[in-house]
Design a protein around this motif. Sequence first.
Motif, PDB file in Angstrom:
ATOM      1  N   LYS A 314      41.191  38.624  45.496  1.00 14.92           N
ATOM      2  CA  LYS A 314      40.060  38.511  46.432  1.00 14.92           C
ATOM      3  C   LYS A 314      39.016  37.400  46.104  1.00 14.92           C
ATOM      4  N   ASP A 315      38.446  36.501  46.838  1.00 12.00           N
ATOM      5  CA  ASP A 315      37.600  35.537  46.789  1.00 12.00           C
ATOM      6  C   ASP A 315      38.287  34.283  45.948  1.00 12.00           C
ATOM      7  N   ASN A 320      35.040  33.446  40.644  1.00 10.80           N
ATOM      8  CA  ASN A 320      35.091  34.599  39.784  1.00 10.80           C
ATOM      9  C   ASN A 320      35.970  34.683  38.681  1.00 10.80           C
ATOM     10  N   GLU A 322      39.047  35.216  38.107  1.00  9.10           N
ATOM     11  CA  GLU A 322      40.087  35.951  38.274  1.00  9.10           C
ATOM     12  C   GLU A 322      41.402  35.417  38.565  1.00  9.10           C
ATOM     13  N   ASP A 413      26.235  41.687  40.702  1.00  5.90           N
ATOM     14  CA  ASP A 413      25.537  42.576  41.365  1.00  5.90           C
ATOM     15  C   ASP A 413      24.415  43.113  40.417  1.00  5.90           C
ATOM     16  N   ASP A 424      38.898  45.805  36.065  1.00  5.54           N
ATOM     17  CA  ASP A 424      40.253  45.751  36.867  1.00  5.54           C
ATOM     18  C   ASP A 424      40.868  44.261  36.155  1.00  5.54           C
ATOM     19  N   TRP A 427      43.245  43.135  39.547  1.00  8.32           N
ATOM     20  CA  TRP A 427      42.597  42.871  40.913  1.00  8.32           C
ATOM     21  C   TRP A 427      41.200  42.440  40.756  1.00  8.32           C
ATOM     22  N   HIS A 428      40.488  42.384  42.033  1.00  4.30           N
ATOM     23  CA  HIS A 428      39.156  42.065  42.051  1.00  4.30           C
ATOM     24  C   HIS A 428      38.196  42.944  41.626  1.00  4.30           C
ATOM     25  N   ASN A 429      37.234  42.671  40.782  1.00  2.00           N
ATOM     26  CA  ASN A 429      36.005  43.412  40.578  1.00  2.00           C
ATOM     27  C   ASN A 429      34.964  43.281  41.493  1.00  2.00           C
ATOM     28  N   GLU A 430      34.529  44.446  41.964  1.00  2.00           N
ATOM     29  CA  GLU A 430      33.655  44.313  43.249  1.00  2.00           C
ATOM     30  C   GLU A 430      32.299  44.294  42.896  1.00  2.00           C
ATOM     31  N   TRP A 431      31.979  44.378  41.387  1.00  2.07           N
ATOM     32  CA  TRP A 431      30.569  43.942  40.853  1.00  2.07           C
ATOM     33  C   TRP A 431      30.333  42.499  40.867  1.00  2.07           C
ATOM     34  N   PRO A 434      30.102  38.175  46.104  1.00  2.00           N
ATOM     35  CA  PRO A 434      30.990  37.127  46.988  1.00  2.00           C
ATOM     36  C   PRO A 434      30.669  35.560  46.626  1.00  2.00           C
TER      37      PRO A 434
END
Length: 452
Positions: A314-315, A320, A322, A413, A424, A427-431, A434
């Motif tokens: 993601k993103d 990021n 990643e 965040d 993770d 995969w993507h780390n939501e913290w 965007p």
Amino acid sequence: MLDQWLYKRVDNSALIVFRVIFGFLITAEAWGAIATGWIKKTLLEGDFTFNFIGFDFLQPLPGDGMYYYYGVMGLFGVFVMLGFKYRFSVIAYGLMWTCVYLMQKSSYNNHYYLLMLLLGIMACLPAHRYLSLDVKHNPSLKNISMPRWVYIIIIAQLWIVYTYASIAKLYPDWLDASMAAQLMEARKDYWLVGDFLQQKWVHWCIAYFGILFDGLIIPALLFKPTRKIAFFISIFFHLFNSFIFHIGIFPYMSLAFTLFFFPPETIRNIFLKGKELYTGKEIIRPNYQKPILVFFGMYFIIQIALPLRHWIIKDDVLWNEEGHRLSWRMMLRSKGGIINFKVIDKETGLELPFNHREQLSRKQQRVVASKPDVIWQYCQRIKEDFAKEGKQVAIYVDCRIRVNGGGLNRLIDPDVDMANAKWDYFWHNEWILPSPLKNEKLKPPYATQILE
């Protein structure tokens, strides 16, 4: 037919000469790290290093240990160059280099990763069968030929590196030459060429020459009518990079690889005039031919897949990080930021005094201010340090970064307790917030920190 093609014997002059140059260069890499102060700046300043996640046990040796470590590593490089205990020496250097590579990320460089791969490849090749102390001590080792698969593996590895480096440049800030402008702006004080490098037409040339060179150099070297001109272009390209970007042995290693594209008689006549030229047509199938096919088949599947992984995460990888490492994304962007950590005592709810600048070197401060995985690692270390004092803490991060000279934007965040956040690996780390990059446009004043 495939096995006949792979195991046909060919002259080994290119591999022998390359081994000598390779050994010299890895020796220079190891001992140069001592002479230039790289070890002190990267491994000894600061209380610890930011290792690759999962390799926390790899930390610098105490005292002057890392100087001795690199001294021994350089000695193994000399042994590789001389062909002395070749297999043991190249494996020993490779293991030591891999440990250092995994030990720290403050000076992450794609070229370090490439060297790690090359050391593994060279350990599999019969590069000590001529012009070596091993042959002098054991004449039965002497051979003037090698299987064709040696050429194929080396050229395939190079093709992957250069192709992905070219593809990675196909994004807006590179295509409009603004990233090249930023790279050159950081070199405006260079003697003699500083002002020249600020010309707009130079930026456009750098941007598109970089794309075309990376994308076409391997086919051009393979194609006989274009081979010589591609070679001279390579000399200019790599010497330019060496002078402008100061990237160690990589430009010279890249030039050494051109040995594998020229006819064996050319290499023999220039470097090994006393060597007999192999002209036979033998096909020797070793007992381990299937393991070779399986091992290198899996190896190249991984090499092709790794640089693609950020497309399914993601993103934006520029934001990021990643999927950035191990992907040949070289000299593509600049990043810098500001960061502060708020440490809260869970029992009292009070903020505890904490200043990361007292614990980190300047280089580490720059890295921790812009890379999410390093921020996460550091928060875990902060948590552990306070736990030793009997305190359970929550950690909140205020981090703002700029990418390619854009505005400062919040990366993490601020409402997430990073002491309890999970990392993770795949995969993507939501913290990670965007990406705002689609709304950003590169413009001066440029950020000054240029990263890999």
